[in-house]
Design a protein around this motif. Structure first.
Motif: not given
Length: 287
Positions: A240-248, A274-277, A279-287
């Protein structure tokens, strides 16, 4: 129902701090929750605040104009309060419907403030909710407000349509003149525009859904983006054209990590999504 929160994101060019300061001196119940970054051309800045029990996040770096397609209905307890708010909000703003008596309210007005944010002021001493976002669907979309409310209420847990009232006559007969619905227990309203209007939804105002885990993020994101458009960093435009953010809910603990290198790694990872993963965020701060 504390496993999910819905707030509104206002995306300004450079005015986020000034807008928040203006609302703090204008609304009697405005309170700042926290600020991030510095308000200048070289640094990211955001401020989280509440007005009338509804949470906002304002940030700098906007790409699109603010429009009246999403406005905020504020219910005032006295004539003195509504007159004071109207006077403040209308300074250097634009009046769309003057403050006066209408069939639906003894004292009502609709305006854009100096920063482009749209407000509907009601005199309603008995209102159970002080502030609620209102979605105005463009005339050109020919009556999609019911379908939109149905999508949102079946997507978000603990939601439902309360009531809606049709236009009684004319080309828009049967479309939604006014509707109320709950999203996770929070009150929203929706209307189909009764007249042609150039303004439509933009990413300058988005609805942010913060969730507890990847399962809920996937369910809500996938439902809203269907027949819509995915954008980077878990932004999306629905059908319908409405903008959203779906985040942890704990997104800030990654991208604003106290270790600046880890924060950069998390931000770099998120910019590829695009859609947030999570687990990938967790891996990013652990590397």
């Amino acid at each position: 129902m504390n496993d999910l929160m819905i707030s509104t994101c206002l995306w300004f060019d450079k005015e986020a701090a000034a807008a928040a300061a203006f609302y703090q001196t204008t609304f009697p119940d405005m309170k700042i929750i926290h600020e991030t970054g510095k308000d200048d051309q070289n640094g990211f800045y955001s401020v989280t605040f509440e007005i009338g029990g509804h949470r906002f996040m304002a940030m700098n770096g906007g790409r699109s104009p603010l429009t009246p397609s999403i406005s905020f209905s504020y219910h005032c307890q006295t004539e003195a309060e509504i007159d004071m708010l109207w006077q403040q909000l209308s300074i250097d703003g634009m009046v769309m419907m003057p403050l006066q008596r209408y069939d639906w309210n003894e004292r009502y007005g609709f305006l854009q403030d100096r920063y482009g944010v749209s407000w509907q002021l009601f005199l309603n001493p008995d209102a159970a909710v002080r502030l609620m976002p209102c979605l105005l669907f463009p005339y050109q979309q020919n009556g999609v407000a019911v379908a939109a409310m149905e999508l949102y209420t079946r997507t978000i847990p603990h939601s439902g349509i309360k009531a809606w009232f049709p236009y009684p006559e004319g080309e828009v007969k049967g479309n939604v003149m006014y509707g109320d619905y709950l999203l996770h227990g929070q009150l929203f309203s929706a209307m189909d525009s009764g007249v042609p209007m150039p303004a439509t939804f933009t990413d300058a105002v988005s609805l942010m859904v913060q969730v507890k885990d990847q399962v809920m993020l996937d369910q809500i994101y996938n439902s809203l983006v269907e027949e819509g458009e995915a954008a980077p960093c878990s932004w999306l435009k629905d059908r319908f054209g409405v903008w959203w953010q779906v985040v942890p809910a704990d997104l800030g603990s990654y991208i604003f990590h106290e270790d600046k290198q880890k924060a950069k790694q998390a931000m770099d990872a998120m910019l590829q999504m695009k859609k947030i993963d999570i687990r990938q965020l967790q891996e990013a701060i652990q590397s």
